[in-house]
Design a protein around this motif. Structure first.
Motif, short mmCIF file in Angstrom:
data_model
loop_
_atom_site.label_atom_id
_atom_site.label_comp_id
_atom_site.label_asym_id
_atom_site.label_seq_id
_atom_site.Cartn_x
_atom_site.Cartn_y
_atom_site.Cartn_z
N THR A 157 49.73 6.13 3.95
CA THR A 157 50.87 6.39 2.86
C THR A 157 51.73 5.26 2.80
N GLY A 158 51.67 4.13 3.97
CA GLY A 158 52.68 3.17 3.88
C GLY A 158 53.79 3.24 4.93
N VAL A 159 53.90 1.99 5.75
CA VAL A 159 54.82 1.98 6.86
C VAL A 159 56.42 1.98 6.23
N THR A 160 57.25 2.79 6.91
CA THR A 160 58.71 2.70 6.26
C THR A 160 59.72 1.98 7.21
N ALA A 161 59.28 1.74 8.59
CA ALA A 161 60.09 1.03 9.32
C ALA A 161 59.28 1.02 10.84
N TYR A 162 59.98 -0.29 11.34
CA TYR A 162 59.49 -0.64 12.74
C TYR A 162 60.56 -0.13 13.51
N ASP A 163 60.31 0.48 14.86
CA ASP A 163 61.30 0.71 15.83
C ASP A 163 60.91 -0.02 17.08
N VAL A 164 62.20 -0.68 17.63
CA VAL A 164 62.06 -1.51 18.94
C VAL A 164 62.15 -0.73 20.11
N TYR A 165 61.67 -0.43 21.03
CA TYR A 165 61.87 0.17 22.26
C TYR A 165 62.11 -0.75 23.54
N GLN A 166 62.97 -0.29 24.24
CA GLN A 166 63.17 -1.03 25.65
C GLN A 166 63.43 -0.05 26.69
N GLY A 167 62.58 -0.14 27.80
CA GLY A 167 62.45 0.94 28.81
C GLY A 167 62.36 2.54 28.23
N GLY A 168 61.65 2.50 27.20
CA GLY A 168 61.24 3.76 26.73
C GLY A 168 62.36 4.38 25.75
N VAL A 169 63.39 3.81 25.29
CA VAL A 169 64.45 3.95 24.54
C VAL A 169 64.59 3.21 23.41
N ARG A 170 64.73 3.76 22.16
CA ARG A 170 64.89 2.92 20.77
C ARG A 170 65.90 2.26 20.89
N ILE A 171 66.07 1.17 20.39
CA ILE A 171 67.20 0.22 20.65
C ILE A 171 67.43 -0.51 19.40
N HIS A 172 66.46 -0.55 18.26
CA HIS A 172 66.71 -1.04 17.09
C HIS A 172 65.69 -0.47 16.02
N THR A 173 65.87 -0.63 14.78
CA THR A 173 65.03 -0.20 13.73
C THR A 173 64.92 -1.34 12.51
N ALA A 174 63.94 -1.87 12.20
CA ALA A 174 63.81 -2.54 11.32
C ALA A 174 63.01 -2.17 10.04
#
Length: 320
Positions: A157-174
């Motif tokens: 259905t289409g990608v809406t975002a990319y999430d960046v994780y560090q140490g299992g914790v999301r730290i950024h959304t693109a």
């Protein structure tokens, strides 16, 4: 957990410290902090938006943030947080967000420049997650930032975002249209491990893409690197075997602080005269159930008594 080592080492458990409040001021503080910079708002699904801004400088004395949606407060966050998810939103709807910083005296900053976003439409009965980004790469961009890039993921259905994780914790959304970003607010001379997940409009997340290890540059005047090298963590039934190369500080390094899932857990101490000359090793005996996942990293106590930079972080699943 208990620590055991083939080398003469002991494990000292840390006690939680009581946070001290700010000292009383001689006069009333009426100066507000500056407005937060770098505000962005990214729709992660049909009903949620990820709001993010740059961390405040230490000199600004920020102790908290107020997130506003359409001019009305919707979140209050502590000063060490600079992102949040606003949920319960309507699909295909336009929203405007801003943020104000608060200091210890309760002064509120001017509002940040407004970030506007429109949520995507609902995808009914979408339970299929996107594919993971197949490739990822990164490089340092100075002492406190790195550049990270990844390949596009796919979704029915289409990608809406990319999430960046560090140490299992999301730290950024693109945004879905982005395949790279710059991450800031990092520590100098420190190894970071990042992974990227794709997300669709129904909030289905992909598995992690390949991990990327990036070491930030040392800051000017900090001397030689203090990172423990080639850190490894291997699970066996009832134990985790740790190994690393001590940093070359010019003196014996006898103490290491072990962090599990981002929290200090134990201090590993080597007896005088028994400090490893080459590769160090330590065995943790664990009682947690098999299948438990830990994220581990260590740092050394330097000759001046301060803690050095963290090693690379390792993910380990406890064995049966």
């Amino acid at each position: 957990m208990r620590g055991r080592s083939a080398l003469p080492a002991t494990t000292v458990f840390l006690l939680a410290a009581t946070a001290l409040g700010p000292a009383a001021c001689a006069g009333a503080d009426t100066d507000p902090p500056p407005a937060p910079a770098g505000l962005t708002a990214q729709a992660g699904s049909a009903g949620s938006v990820h709001v993010m801004w740059d961390p405040a400088a230490e000199r600004d004395g920020v102790t908290g943030y107020q997130v506003l949606q359409g001019g009305k407060p919707v979140r209050d966050l502590p000063g060490d947080k600079h992102m949040t998810d606003v949920t319960g939103l309507a699909p295909q709807t336009h929203y405007a967000f801003t943020v104000r910083a608060r200091d210890a005296a309760g002064n509120l900053s001017p509002a940040a420049v407004t970030a506007e976003v429109t949520t995507p439409p609902v995808r009914a009965d979408d339970r299929r997650a996107p594919t993971a980004p197949a490739r990822a790469a990164g490089s340092p961009a100075g002492p406190r930032s790195v550049r990270l890039s990844w390949s596009e993921a796919t979704d029915d259905t289409g990608v809406t975002a990319y999430d960046v994780y560090q140490g299992g914790v999301r730290i950024h959304t693109a945004a879905a249209t982005e395949t790279g970003t710059r991450l800031t607010g990092l520590r100098p001379d420190t190894v970071y491990t990042f992974t990227v997940r794709a997300r669709d409009g129904a909030d289905n997340s992909s598995p992690d893409g390949p991990p990327v290890e990036i070491t930030t540059a040392p800051a000017d005047g900090e001397g030689p690197p203090t990172v423990p090298g080639d850190f490894t963590a291997t699970a066996s039934p009832g134990a985790v075997e740790l190994g690393w190369i001590p940093p070359d500080t010019g003196h014996e390094v006898r103490e290491y602080e072990l962090h599990v899932d981002g929290r200090p857990t134990t201090v590993i101490q080597f007896a005088p005269g028994a400090v490893p000359g080459g590769r160090a090793a330590h065995r943790l005996t664990v009682a947690e159930p098999a299948g438990t996942v830990w994220h581990l990293k260590i740092r050394a106590r330097l000759p001046d008594g301060t803690w050095g930079s963290f090693s690379a972080e390792r993910r380990v699943e406890l064995a049966r």
